[in-house]
Design a protein around this motif. Structure first.
Motif, mmCIF file in Angstrom:
data_model
loop_
_atom_site.group_PDB
_atom_site.id
_atom_site.type_symbol
_atom_site.label_atom_id
_atom_site.label_comp_id
_atom_site.label_asym_id
_atom_site.label_seq_id
_atom_site.Cartn_x
_atom_site.Cartn_y
_atom_site.Cartn_z
ATOM 1 N N THR A 134 -51.960 -90.893 -5.469
ATOM 2 C CA THR A 134 -51.348 -90.113 -4.246
ATOM 3 C C THR A 134 -52.044 -89.024 -3.758
ATOM 4 O OG1 THR A 134 -49.062 -90.327 -5.535
ATOM 5 C CG2 THR A 134 -49.338 -88.119 -4.149
ATOM 6 N N LEU A 135 -52.962 -88.409 -4.638
ATOM 7 C CA LEU A 135 -54.121 -87.864 -4.538
ATOM 8 C C LEU A 135 -54.964 -88.137 -3.393
ATOM 9 C CD1 LEU A 135 -55.066 -85.973 -7.963
ATOM 10 C CD2 LEU A 135 -54.243 -84.690 -6.046
ATOM 11 N N GLU A 136 -55.517 -89.729 -4.020
ATOM 12 C CA GLU A 136 -56.162 -90.660 -2.475
ATOM 13 C C GLU A 136 -55.795 -90.370 -1.855
ATOM 14 O OE1 GLU A 136 -56.769 -93.935 -4.068
ATOM 15 O OE2 GLU A 136 -58.568 -93.736 -6.194
ATOM 16 N N ARG A 137 -54.596 -90.607 -1.241
ATOM 17 C CA ARG A 137 -54.165 -90.952 0.132
ATOM 18 C C ARG A 137 -53.670 -89.650 0.440
ATOM 19 N NH1 ARG A 137 -50.382 -94.054 -2.301
ATOM 20 N NH2 ARG A 137 -48.492 -92.065 -3.157
ATOM 21 N N GLN A 138 -53.709 -88.473 0.136
ATOM 22 C CA GLN A 138 -53.764 -87.052 0.376
ATOM 23 C C GLN A 138 -55.456 -86.552 0.470
ATOM 24 O OE1 GLN A 138 -52.155 -84.484 -2.936
ATOM 25 N NE2 GLN A 138 -50.409 -85.161 -2.225
ATOM 26 N N VAL A 139 -55.861 -86.625 -0.134
ATOM 27 C CA VAL A 139 -57.371 -86.949 0.344
ATOM 28 C C VAL A 139 -58.017 -87.218 1.742
ATOM 29 C CG1 VAL A 139 -59.840 -87.495 0.098
ATOM 30 C CG2 VAL A 139 -59.137 -86.200 -1.359
ATOM 31 N N ASN A 140 -57.590 -89.028 1.861
ATOM 32 C CA ASN A 140 -57.550 -89.341 3.371
ATOM 33 C C ASN A 140 -57.000 -88.895 4.469
ATOM 34 O OD1 ASN A 140 -59.026 -91.060 2.151
ATOM 35 N ND2 ASN A 140 -57.560 -92.629 1.547
ATOM 36 N N THR A 141 -55.909 -88.763 4.334
ATOM 37 C CA THR A 141 -55.105 -87.524 5.594
ATOM 38 C C THR A 141 -56.452 -86.136 6.022
ATOM 39 O OG1 THR A 141 -53.118 -88.275 4.696
ATOM 40 C CG2 THR A 141 -52.896 -86.461 6.181
ATOM 41 N N LEU A 142 -56.605 -85.423 4.415
ATOM 42 C CA LEU A 142 -57.093 -84.496 4.940
ATOM 43 C C LEU A 142 -58.385 -84.940 5.631
ATOM 44 C CD1 LEU A 142 -56.553 -82.567 1.726
ATOM 45 C CD2 LEU A 142 -56.091 -81.898 4.004
ATOM 46 N N SER A 143 -59.193 -86.160 5.066
ATOM 47 C CA SER A 143 -60.610 -86.188 5.975
ATOM 48 C C SER A 143 -59.959 -86.867 7.335
ATOM 49 C CB SER A 143 -60.819 -87.483 5.365
ATOM 50 O OG SER A 143 -61.299 -86.718 3.995
ATOM 51 N N GLN A 144 -59.017 -87.535 7.744
ATOM 52 C CA GLN A 144 -58.502 -87.460 9.488
ATOM 53 C C GLN A 144 -58.517 -86.464 9.663
ATOM 54 O OE1 GLN A 144 -55.516 -90.280 8.872
ATOM 55 N NE2 GLN A 144 -56.533 -92.205 8.150
ATOM 56 N N ASP A 145 -57.879 -85.779 9.248
ATOM 57 C CA ASP A 145 -57.781 -84.277 10.005
ATOM 58 C C ASP A 145 -58.698 -83.447 10.143
ATOM 59 O OD1 ASP A 145 -55.049 -84.751 9.982
ATOM 60 O OD2 ASP A 145 -54.040 -83.864 7.982
ATOM 61 N N ASN A 146 -59.786 -83.468 9.321
ATOM 62 C CA ASN A 146 -61.091 -82.892 9.380
ATOM 63 C C ASN A 146 -61.674 -83.240 10.379
ATOM 64 O OD1 ASN A 146 -62.697 -81.088 9.073
ATOM 65 N ND2 ASN A 146 -63.684 -82.481 7.401
ATOM 66 N N ALA A 147 -61.615 -85.065 10.607
ATOM 67 C CA ALA A 147 -61.857 -85.822 11.738
ATOM 68 C C ALA A 147 -61.915 -84.930 12.751
ATOM 69 C CB ALA A 147 -62.083 -86.541 11.380
ATOM 70 N N LEU A 148 -60.438 -84.319 13.209
ATOM 71 C CA LEU A 148 -59.848 -84.400 14.356
ATOM 72 C C LEU A 148 -60.098 -82.732 14.467
ATOM 73 C CD1 LEU A 148 -57.923 -85.186 16.989
ATOM 74 C CD2 LEU A 148 -55.904 -84.821 15.824
ATOM 75 N N GLN A 149 -60.245 -82.228 13.806
ATOM 76 C CA GLN A 149 -60.716 -80.906 13.888
ATOM 77 C C GLN A 149 -62.292 -80.901 14.388
ATOM 78 O OE1 GLN A 149 -58.433 -77.841 13.788
ATOM 79 N NE2 GLN A 149 -60.447 -76.784 14.461
ATOM 80 N N ARG A 150 -63.295 -80.886 14.017
ATOM 81 C CA ARG A 150 -64.434 -81.370 14.402
ATOM 82 C C ARG A 150 -64.461 -82.070 15.310
ATOM 83 N NH1 ARG A 150 -65.538 -83.928 9.116
ATOM 84 N NH2 ARG A 150 -65.446 -86.142 10.376
ATOM 85 N N LYS A 151 -63.643 -82.608 16.279
ATOM 86 C CA LYS A 151 -63.446 -83.611 17.549
ATOM 87 C C LYS A 151 -63.191 -82.565 18.088
ATOM 88 C CE LYS A 151 -63.195 -88.193 16.957
ATOM 89 N NZ LYS A 151 -61.680 -88.940 17.068
ATOM 90 N N VAL A 152 -61.981 -81.563 18.397
ATOM 91 C CA VAL A 152 -61.318 -80.832 18.613
ATOM 92 C C VAL A 152 -62.214 -79.161 19.308
ATOM 93 C CG1 VAL A 152 -60.134 -78.535 18.739
ATOM 94 C CG2 VAL A 152 -59.122 -80.517 18.737
ATOM 95 N N GLU A 153 -63.109 -79.262 17.800
ATOM 96 C CA GLU A 153 -64.067 -77.586 17.608
ATOM 97 C C GLU A 153 -65.514 -78.443 19.455
ATOM 98 O OE1 GLU A 153 -65.415 -77.524 13.525
ATOM 99 O OE2 GLU A 153 -63.221 -76.695 13.338
ATOM 100 N N THR A 154 -65.688 -79.952 18.809
ATOM 101 C CA THR A 154 -66.991 -80.275 19.886
ATOM 102 C C THR A 154 -65.779 -80.087 20.958
ATOM 103 O OG1 THR A 154 -67.654 -81.814 18.358
ATOM 104 C CG2 THR A 154 -67.952 -82.255 20.968
ATOM 105 N N LEU A 155 -65.014 -81.086 20.930
ATOM 106 C CA LEU A 155 -64.753 -80.130 23.087
ATOM 107 C C LEU A 155 -65.024 -78.968 23.209
ATOM 108 C CD1 LEU A 155 -61.879 -82.999 23.411
ATOM 109 C CD2 LEU A 155 -64.111 -83.369 24.598
#
Length: 429
Positions: A134-155
């Motif tokens: 469960t923790l691994e899935r939560q970490v993966n989700t947070l990683s994806q959210d973090n990547a998306l946030q980085r893209k938004v910041e880049t744009l």
């Protein structure tokens, strides 16, 4: 019962008096003699009884022996049972000893406790594994959210990095767009001013495109005559004859002949583009026929009027032709109904059936006539374009009177000399 038999067996037998019989005197009427006779009879009876008693004694002896044997057998069984009981008691005592020994042995209980602890540990491990997943899935989700946030910041940084020059360029485009919009509005106003004196119905009529005669019919036209249609678009309007009466109207004439003013002895190029005058005699053109029938279900209505004023007709439910690349090949389908009779689709002679045939002209031989014999469209009595097989029983483009026109519609109309007019009409379903 057995004691009764023994009593009878040992009971004394009475004595029989025999003196009178041995003395030698004999008096049949004497009392002694009568008594002796009675004694003899009694002796006989006693003998019989003795015999029966003997038999009974023998039987009783046998029964006694049997009872003795049964008693002995029971004693043996009892002895065997006592042995088994003794054995069972010994076995029970042995089992009791084993149970006592097991009760004294604590090793088994300790093993059970160890296994219970192992099971408990395994259960905890499984629960921990689930928590880790469960923790691994939560970490993966947070990683994806973090990547998306980085893209938004880049744009966002790219947007923020726009220079003042780019901003001015966008502003210039907006000003040009406003100028274009103002110019368009001025042009619209000028158009309205130019059309101020024209009615709305006139404008609609000028802009309306009619694909075929059925289109005119659907707009309320009820008079047969020449109408303008645009099968290819507004830039290529053509005049055609529209039949607004037959079978409900809306029929477009692709072929019309009312006189010999137009020769139908033409080249393939002329049949491709069409020729003649819609007010008199004409061929609409193979390209136009293909355009009117491609992708649509259309019917074909053929009529022939002979010189005595009688008009014959034949209606085919399916009609279309392919394009020039396929030599304008004909598709014709039934049922065929009418007064002319079917001389195109199912003639009874497969060499005369026309569905599937290519279009043949005097300068383009596409028929199936035997090699070396010639072109059906170039024969003197059948010169003209048509969908010939091995020639045909139906041919509406033959030479007009006074020339000899053979088999316009065999056998109903055998000679073109009797023909006054013909028409081929099509209508989409």
């Amino acid at each position: 019962m057995m004691f009764s038999f023994l009593f009878l067996l040992f009971m004394p037998i009475p004595q029989v008096r025999t003196g009178s019989l041995l003395t030698g005197t004999y008096d049949p009427n004497s009392t002694a003699l009568i008594n002796e006779r009675r004694d003899i009879k009694e002796i006989d009876v006693l003998r019989q009884i003795i015999n029966q008693e003997t038999l009974i004694r023998v039987a009783v002896v046998k029964d006694v022996r049997a009872v003795v044997d049964d008693v002995r057998s029971v004693k043996r069984s009892m002895a065997s049972s006592e042995t088994m009981v003794s054995t069972l008691q010994q076995t029970l005592e042995s089992l009791k000893s084993q149970v006592d020994s097991l009760n004294r042995d604590n090793t088994l209980a300790q093993k059970v406790e160890v296994l219970q602890r192992q099971v408990y540990t395994l259960r905890q491990t499984k629960t921990l594994k689930k928590r880790v997943e469960t923790l691994e899935r939560q970490v993966n989700t947070l990683s994806q959210d973090n990547a998306l946030q980085r893209k938004v910041e880049t744009l966002q940084r790219k947007v923020d990095s726009l220079t003042e020059e780019q901003t001015r360029e966008i502003k210039n485009w907006q000003e040009k767009n406003q100028e274009i919009e103002q110019k368009f509005n001025r042009n619209i106003a000028e158009v309205y001013e130019l059309l101020n004196n024209r009615t709305l119905e006139t404008i609609k009529k000028d802009l309306k495109l009619y694909v075929d005669c059925k289109h005119h019919c659907l707009q309320g036209q009820t008079q047969s005559g020449v109408y303008r249609i645009s099968p290819f678009g507004n830039e290529s309007q053509i005049d055609v004859y529209c039949d607004m009466v037959t079978e409900g109207g809306g029929w477009t004439a692709i072929q019309k002949r009312v006189s010999g003013s137009e020769s139908f002895d033409r080249t393939l190029a002329e049949y491709k583009n069409g020729f003649g005058n819609a007010n008199d005699s004409y061929w609409i053109g193979n390209d136009t026929i293909h355009q009117l029938t491609k992708g649509r279900n259309s019917s074909l209505y053929v009529s022939i009027t002979i010189k005595n004023g009688t008009t014959f007709y034949e209606l085919y439910q399916e009609f279309s032709i392919n394009d020039e690349a396929d030599n304008y090949s004909l598709f014709l389908g039934g049922p065929a109904t009418g007064t002319l009779g079917d001389s195109m689709l199912k003639t009874g002679d497969s060499n005369k059936d026309l569905s599937g045939m290519s279009f043949t002209t005097p300068d383009r031989d596409n028929d199936r006539y035997s090699i070396g014999i010639g072109n059906c469209a170039a024969r003197p009595r059948s010169r003209g374009g048509w969908w010939f097989n091995w020639c045909s029983y139906a041919f509406l483009n033959g030479p007009w009177y006074p020339a000899v026109w053979q088999k316009p519609w065999y056998p109903t109309v055998e000679s073109g000399l009797t023909v006054k007019g013909t028409m081929m009409l099509i209508r989409r379903h």
